[in-house]
Scaffold this motif. Structure first.
Motif: not given
Lengths: 978, 58
Positions: A766-772, A801-817
């Motif tokens: 959540h915290e990284i998603g917005n700045p990215v 790089q932001t797409r990469r960060i987004t993919r990582i963030v998405e996988s984090l979100v998926t995992f957290s769910h």
């Protein structure tokens, strides 16, 4: 019709050959076992009791003593009617301790060689007249039928035939241990023939001499004196002593003891015999008065003893042969069995104790030939008795001599079964005085009437008449003196410890309480070595191996409990071979226990338990209630879900419950009786260390078993001696298997870790998603606003790089769910289709386009689950596999049903997973890929999804030296039917 | 205790009744088969005992 001697000898020879053929066929196993062991065979084999006395003597007896003749038949009937309380205990004793004769029983019970020897001598002398009676009966029956002058030589010829057949029937093998099935069936056949022939003679009388029962009744009306003659002797009061003599003789006569107990093939048949044998003798007894009256009515030309022949001679035809065959059958059966039994007694109690066993000689062959010689000697003695004394006396007189002699064994037998106080001194005194009275007051007056014995009796206040007519006085006098001396001397003289133990073993209502004494011999080889000296190496080895086979123990056995059982079994087996006294002495001399001071003794609980199991049906009342309680407690202990090991004071295992069996994989049968330290490692060392440890509780101990770690909590407690004070106490170990608990705790901790990482990931995403997102927007603006090439490239890289960060963030979100409980509905999912879909998605990726996938799941592989999330599982697993493989290395997916799961195996031939990664493979952020290639969340996600589906996932890697990895997933199967 | 009480009672009973039985038997006259009837009765009783229970677990 007059027969020639050769005709009658041919009949006898043919009859005996037929019997031998029956025995031979049986021993060959040509008769079905069901038939051989049928109770009827046992019942008929006991018909051996009806010797020539029954066929000839009882008719003469009825002629002389009226209805008293029934006492012979009622005596044995009474014994068998009381079989459950009288014979069953003897059968149990003889079977348990391999006792093959009354002498064996007395030698065992009174722990005395002399008791066996004395019994044998008295029995041999006492039975000689009965054996002589058989020879006389056959000789005289041939004489009557042929009209020859000299029955003695005929009897001599018959005697030689008997020697041959007795050896053929029962002395072809060395030991009396094996049951002679052939002999039993042959004797049963003999009884059947005897019964049929005797019945046929009676029918011949009823319908040949009379015109049926009605005519017999009329004849009796016309001759009331015939009935009066039957009734009159009943009034003189001899009835009771007569029935007692026949009652006892039915148990102790050597041939009866042999057939009823030694050759018993089926213990339950004794119960059938309790009614069937009296029925058989009822039929025989019914024939006697009919034969008597028919012979009287037809003026049969024979003495009353041979009326069974006389009827046939009067009516003509071959009727007389029927009587001859009945007598022959009775005489030959009795002679064969009695001689076999007596030869065994003489061998075990007279020959073997007197002659030392020699090393190196063939013991079995020596025994066999000694036995054969004894058979010939006994029959020769019987013939000599007949020739020099018996020939002048009636069958009744000869029979009475033997039957009164057998009475002398009554006090000893009662002592053995029902009176543990009775001892050997009492037995000797009683037997000797009884025997002397019998010899002095009955045998000598009958055989040498010139001796002035009657005066002696009159001095003693007894009325005496010459001959056997007053024999019941002698019977009562001798057996009373015998019993009185037995009782008095038993009470006033002390008893040895060994005799006390044997008395307890024999007493019908007591249970022997053996102690666990330790043997000097520590292995089976020690046993063989110890026995080699007295028995020779071949016999020693054979006997020990046979005892091991009987107990189903291995040659490598070293457990103290098993070795004690082996010693008992050896003693029992050798008792069958050498007699109980020699066998007992042999064991004491060569396989002794350690001196008492060198060992702690405690009761052999295992043995007592096994005995109680055997006695179960015989307990009633309070004893049965206590036994029920014992069983309940035992069962509780056995089925306790914790391992329980009971130890004796000497660390011998006396209890090993089911949970211990499950935990260790060692059965209680293998452990009971061994020392704790003798258990296979790791258990032996582990438990011994704990049993000796001062600490009574050791929680959470780890133990490597078969490459896996088991977690155990150990507790122990001292058990004070139970029962008598002299027993030392032991201890009880309780072993609790907490491995499952440990696994569950680890699993919970893992899940908790996943959940906390999930929460952290959600927050970080959540915290990284917005700045990215903001950075990406700015980079796009920058890209659109600028024409400078360098700037455009920079903005493209920022976007990348932001797409990469987004993919990582998405996988984090998926995992957290995935950590939260999702309320998705599970539907049937085809694994084959899901895997195909995952493969087609992966093939879109340029990196995996060349990869070979091999989906071998059958079309009917269905599970319950969420299709999208299961697709995710296979994309992750197959993607990882493809990353680890060369395109040429195929990735295969197998499915198989392992009810209630479907097992899916994903295998690749890639480089495998390093050991350090494998153990924590399903933890988040753990990866074997190079930095930047994987987040380490894929397999953690797979793990979570599989958990959600109530399944399991495991990994095996490497599969071989070249690497390779296999994931094994189990998911609840979906059955089309359900 | 293992001893079969029924049989003990039976033995005692037979002993006590034996004079009466012998008297009855001796007065049989032409019914000479009376002792066989008693005998048959005992066999029937024994058969019934053997069938009705598992005697001593043999």
């Amino acid at each position: 019709m007059v027969y020639s001697v050769s005709e009658l000898i041919a009949i006898a020879g043919g009859y005996l050959l037929f019997l031998f053929l029956v025995a031979w066929i049986t021993e060959r196993g040509w008769l079905p076992a069901r038939l051989v062991r049928h109770p009827a065979v046992y019942v008929f084999s006991l018909g051996v009791y009806a010797s020539a006395w029954a066929v000839y003597g009882s008719v003469g007896y009825a002629y002389q003593y009226g209805y008293n003749f029934l006492s012979y038949f009622l005596g044995i009937s009474g014994v068998f009617l009381l079989a459950p309380i009288l014979l069953a205990p003897i059968l149990r004793l003889t079977a348990t301790y391999q006792l093959s004769s009354l002498a064996d029983l007395f030698a065992f019970r009174y722990r005395s060689r002399l008791a066996g020897a004395l019994t044998t001598i008295i029995m041999l002398i006492g039975v000689l007249p009965l054996l002589a009676l058989q020879l006389k009966a056959v000789g005289e029956s041939i004489q009557i039928l042929t009209g020859t002058d000299d029955p003695r030589s005929l009897a001599g010829g018959f005697c030689i035939m008997m020697v041959i057949f007795a050896i053929l029937f029962g002395a072809r093998h060395a030991t009396a241990r094996e049951k002679h099935e052939g002999l039993v069936v042959a004797i049963a056949t003999e009884s059947l023939i005897k019964l049929l022939a005797f019945g046929a003679v009676a029918l011949l009388g009823l319908y040949g001499v009379f015109d049926g029962p009605g005519d017999l009744g009329e004849w009796l009306d016309e001759h009331p004196e015939m009935l009066a003659r039957l009734y009159y002797p009943l009034q003189d009061g001899t009835w009771h002593s007569m029935i007692m003599a026949f009652f006892v003789s039915a148990v102790v006569l050597p041939h009866m003891f042999y057939m009823a107990f030694t050759e018993n093939l089926n213990p339950r048949a004794l119960i059938t015999a309790s009614w069937a044998l009296p029925l058989m003798f009822l039929v025989m007894a019914l024939c006697v008065p009919v034969i008597l009256w028919a012979a009287a009515a037809s003026n049969a030309p024979t003495p009353p003893d041979y009326y069974a022949l006389g009827i046939g001679m009067v009516t003509g035809g071959h009727g007389a042969v029927l009587g001859y065959i009945a007598g022959l059958a009775g005489a030959s059966g009795m002679l064969i069995v009695a001689t076999l039994a007596l030869s065994g007694m003489c061998l075990n109690h007279l020959i073997l104790p007197a002659s030392p066993l020699h090393q190196g000689q063939n013991l079995y062959r020596n025994l066999l030939w000694t036995r054969r010689t004894l058979i010939a000697a006994i029959l020769a003695l019987a013939y000599l008795f007949y020739r020099f004394t018996g020939a002048n006396h009636t069958l009744v007189e000869l029979g009475v001599l033997s039957f009164v002699a057998t009475l002398q064994f009554v006090p000893g037998l009662i002592g053995a079964l029902f009176w543990p106080t009775g001892n050997r001194n009492g037995l000797f005194a009683g037997l000797i005085i009884g025997f002397l009275l019998w010899l002095l007051l009955l045998v000598l007056p009958i055989t040498y009437p010139s001796l002035q014995i009657p005066q002696l009796m009159e001095l003693a206040g007894m009325r005496y008449q010459h001959g056997a007519s007053q024999w019941h006085h002698v019977a009562i006098a001798s057996v009373s003196a015998n019993a009185l001396l037995f009782a008095i001397i038993s009470i006033v003289t002390p008893m040895s410890r060994a005799e006390k133990n044997a008395a307890e073993a024999c007493a019908v209502d007591s249970l022997r309480r053996p102690y666990r004494w330790e043997l000097e011999a520590k292995s089976v080889d020690d046993f063989i070595d110890a026995l080699t000296m007295p028995l020779g190496p071949i016999t020693a080895t054979r006997e020990v191996e046979m005892a091991l086979r009987d107990l189903r123990l291995p040659r490598t056995e070293t457990r103290p409990y098993a070795l004690r059982r082996l010693r008992d079994q050896l003693e029992t087996n050798l008792s069958g071979l050498l007699g109980p006294s020699v066998s007992h002495q042999l064991m004491d001399d060569h396989l002794p226990y350690l001196p008492k001071e060198e060992q702690g003794t405690s009761e052999d609980i295992q043995f007592i338990e096994s005995r109680l199991e055997q006695y179960r049906d015989r307990l009633s009342g309070l004893a049965a209630e206590l036994d029920g309680l014992r069983r309940f407690h035992r069962q509780t202990l056995l089925e306790l879900p914790m391992g329980v090991v009971s130890l004796g004071a000497d660390d011998e295992i006396i209890g090993w419950n089911q949970a211990m069996e499950a935990l260790t994989g060692i059965t209680s049968a293998d452990t009971i009786g061994s020392r704790l330290a003798d258990l296979d490692d790791p258990w032996g060392e582990f438990l011994t260390r704990f049993s000796r440890d001062a600490n009574a509780h050791q929680p959470q101990q780890s133990l490597e078993v078969g490459g896996q770690t088991r977690w155990l909590s150990l507790h122990k407690s001292l058990v004070m001696g139970v029962g008598t004070a002299e027993q030392a106490g032991g201890q009880v170990l309780v072993i609790e298997d907490i491995t499952e608990l440990r696994h569950m705790e680890a699993h919970l901790a893992h899940n908790e870790r996943l959940a906390s990482i999930g929460r952290l990931a959600a927050g970080v995403a959540h915290e990284i998603g917005n700045p990215v997102t903001a950075i990406a927007c700015l980079a796009q603006n920058l890209d659109g606003d600028s024409d400078a090439r360098e700037q455009m490239e920079s903005s493209q890289q920022i976007l990348e790089q932001t797409r990469r960060i987004t993919r990582i963030v998405e996988s984090l979100v998926t995992f957290s769910h995935s950590g939260s409980v999702r309320q998705t509905e599970h539907v049937p999912v085809s694994i084959r289709d899901t895997v195909d879909e995952a493969i087609s998605l992966l093939l879109l990726d340029p990196d995996h386009r060349q990869q070979r996938f091999d989906n071998q799941c059958p079309a009917d592989s269905w599970v319950q689950g969420d299709p999208q999330r299961l697709l995710q599982v296979f994309i992750n697993l197959l993607g990882n596999a493809a990353d680890a493989c060369q395109p040429s290395q195929p990735i295969t997916i197998h499915c198989q049903s392992v009810d209630p799961y479907l097992e899916i195996r994903v295998e690749d031939l890639g480089h495998g997973i390093p050991a350090n990664v494998r153990d924590a493979l399903f933890e988040p952020f753990v990866t074997s890929k190079s930095p930047g290639r994987g987040t380490g969340l894929g397999l953690a996600l797979v793990y979570s999804i599989i958990e959600e589906h109530f399944g399991s996932i495991n990994v095996e890697s490497p599969l071989n030296d070249d690497g390779g990895t296999r994931f094994i997933i189990r998911l609840p199967i979906h059955n089309a039917a359900s | 205790m293992y001893t079969d009480r029924l049989l003990i009672i039976f033995i005692l009973g037979t002993y006590l009744l034996s004079p009466a039985i012998i008297d009855w038997w001796s007065e049989g006259g032409r019914a000479w088969y009376r002792p066989y009837l008693i005998w048959l009765g005992l066999i029937a009783l024994s058969y019934w005992i053997a069938k009705s229970k598992d005697v001593d677990g043999l």
